[in-house]
Design a protein around this motif. Sequence first.
Motif, mmCIF file in Angstrom:
data_model
loop_
_atom_site.group_PDB
_atom_site.id
_atom_site.type_symbol
_atom_site.label_atom_id
_atom_site.label_comp_id
_atom_site.label_asym_id
_atom_site.label_seq_id
_atom_site.Cartn_x
_atom_site.Cartn_y
_atom_site.Cartn_z
ATOM 1 N N GLY A 52 0.817 -1.221 0.000
ATOM 2 C CA GLY A 52 0.000 0.000 0.000
ATOM 3 C C GLY A 52 0.839 1.254 0.000
ATOM 4 O O GLY A 52 1.966 1.269 -0.475
ATOM 5 N N ARG A 53 0.274 2.317 0.593
ATOM 6 C CA ARG A 53 0.886 3.645 0.443
ATOM 7 C C ARG A 53 2.267 3.783 1.066
ATOM 8 O O ARG A 53 3.033 4.651 0.680
ATOM 9 N N LEU A 54 2.611 2.916 2.041
ATOM 10 C CA LEU A 54 3.936 3.017 2.669
ATOM 11 C C LEU A 54 5.007 2.222 1.929
ATOM 12 O O LEU A 54 6.190 2.341 2.239
ATOM 13 N N GLY A 95 -12.547 0.289 5.662
ATOM 14 C CA GLY A 95 -11.927 1.301 4.796
ATOM 15 C C GLY A 95 -12.977 2.239 4.246
ATOM 16 O O GLY A 95 -14.172 2.093 4.558
ATOM 17 N N SER A 96 -12.537 3.224 3.447
ATOM 18 C CA SER A 96 -13.441 4.234 2.871
ATOM 19 C C SER A 96 -14.389 4.805 3.912
ATOM 20 O O SER A 96 -15.579 5.009 3.635
ATOM 21 N N VAL A 97 -13.876 5.073 5.093
ATOM 22 C CA VAL A 97 -14.751 5.494 6.193
ATOM 23 C C VAL A 97 -15.360 6.873 5.947
ATOM 24 O O VAL A 97 -16.391 7.207 6.545
ATOM 25 N N LEU A 103 -7.160 8.602 9.126
ATOM 26 C CA LEU A 103 -5.905 9.260 8.769
ATOM 27 C C LEU A 103 -6.145 10.356 7.743
ATOM 28 O O LEU A 103 -6.994 10.221 6.853
ATOM 29 N N VAL A 104 -5.368 11.422 7.877
ATOM 30 C CA VAL A 104 -5.364 12.501 6.895
ATOM 31 C C VAL A 104 -3.923 12.738 6.480
ATOM 32 O O VAL A 104 -3.057 12.955 7.326
ATOM 33 N N GLU A 105 -3.705 12.672 5.173
ATOM 34 C CA GLU A 105 -2.348 12.960 4.694
ATOM 35 C C GLU A 105 -2.377 14.305 3.968
ATOM 36 O O GLU A 105 -1.934 15.310 4.475
ATOM 37 N N THR A 106 -2.976 14.351 2.788
ATOM 38 C CA THR A 106 -3.072 15.622 2.047
ATOM 39 C C THR A 106 -4.348 16.382 2.418
ATOM 40 O O THR A 106 -4.444 17.572 2.164
HETATM 41 C C1 PRP Z 1 -6.213 6.590 3.742
HETATM 42 C C2 PRP Z 1 -7.023 7.174 4.877
HETATM 43 C C3 PRP Z 1 -7.868 8.199 4.165
HETATM 44 C C4 PRP Z 1 -6.957 8.696 3.062
HETATM 45 C C5 PRP Z 1 -6.326 10.005 3.484
HETATM 46 O O1 PRP Z 1 -6.987 5.653 3.091
HETATM 47 O O2 PRP Z 1 -7.777 6.176 5.525
HETATM 48 O O3 PRP Z 1 -9.017 7.615 3.612
HETATM 49 O O4 PRP Z 1 -5.947 7.711 2.887
HETATM 50 O O5 PRP Z 1 -5.447 10.516 2.497
HETATM 51 P P1 PRP Z 1 -5.519 12.021 1.977
HETATM 52 O O6 PRP Z 1 -5.628 12.914 3.170
HETATM 53 O O7 PRP Z 1 -4.195 12.200 1.263
HETATM 54 O O8 PRP Z 1 -6.682 12.147 1.052
HETATM 55 P P2 PRP Z 1 -6.393 4.560 2.113
HETATM 56 O O9 PRP Z 1 -6.087 5.151 0.795
HETATM 57 O O10 PRP Z 1 -5.234 3.886 2.774
HETATM 58 O O11 PRP Z 1 -7.609 3.564 1.900
HETATM 59 P P3 PRP Z 1 -8.796 3.114 2.832
HETATM 60 O O12 PRP Z 1 -9.792 4.230 2.850
HETATM 61 O O13 PRP Z 1 -9.340 1.901 2.184
HETATM 62 O O14 PRP Z 1 -8.246 2.844 4.203
#
Ligand code: PRP
Length: 211
Positions: free
Chosen positions: A12-14, A140-142, A157-160
């Motif tokens: 995945g992303r890591l 996922g996709s919460v 989680l929030v990245e961008t």
């Molecule tokens: C992660 C996390 C958020 C998203 C945040 O999900 O759970 O949904 O990334 O990233 P952003 O702030 O850069 O938009 P992931 O892509 O790992 O998939 P998931 O929703 O299936 O957990």
Amino acid sequence: MRTTLLIALPKGRLFDPALGLLSRAGISTDGGQGSRKLTFQDSEGIYEFVALKPADIPVYVESGAVDAGIVGSDILREQDFSVYEPLDLHIGLCRMVLAAQDGVDLQQVQHMRIATKYPRTATRFFAARSRHAHIVRLEGSVEIAPLLGLADAIVDLVETGRTLRENGLTAVEDVSRVSAKLIVNRTAMKTRAGAVRSLITLLDKVVYANS
Ligand code: PRP
């Protein structure tokens, strides 16, 4: 007995940031590309790698099935694993937040429902604030859960910040800072001390140089 040190990398992303870190530490691999084999070695045959689902990595490391792994602190804090955690790798940096739909005041919501992949972390977060929340565990996709009426808010989680924005959500409060950690099996820490120490030294130099 294996001569190589077996290290679990998170799918995945890591995955790419982890390979990049290893490469900067002088450990080069092809990332298992072009092969269906689940394990791959570094070019010098010192380390062997296996790509696993992130949530499974502490389980493998704790049991000793693999010697070490790279995994997010979000996963490590969600359960109690008995593993050695020698190094913050400063990759995969992001935040875990409580987020709600734009304009919703959670203070006004009674019997708050929270959708999350991190039920224990979320439970601890609300318990520390003496707030009652019903936790809805999702895989996922919460971010879609408030839109569909399954929950009033999410812990995720929030990245961008893009996923929150595009789904009409706003971060209300920080839950924790998240980054990837190196974890090591407690027995391997003693029986493979030399190899583990040299891995930590190589990675530590890169992390220190970047900080
Ligand atoms: C992660 C996390 C958020 C998203 C945040 O999900 O759970 O949904 O990334 O990233 P952003 O702030 O850069 O938009 P992931 O892509 O790992 O998939 P998931 O929703 O299936 O957990």
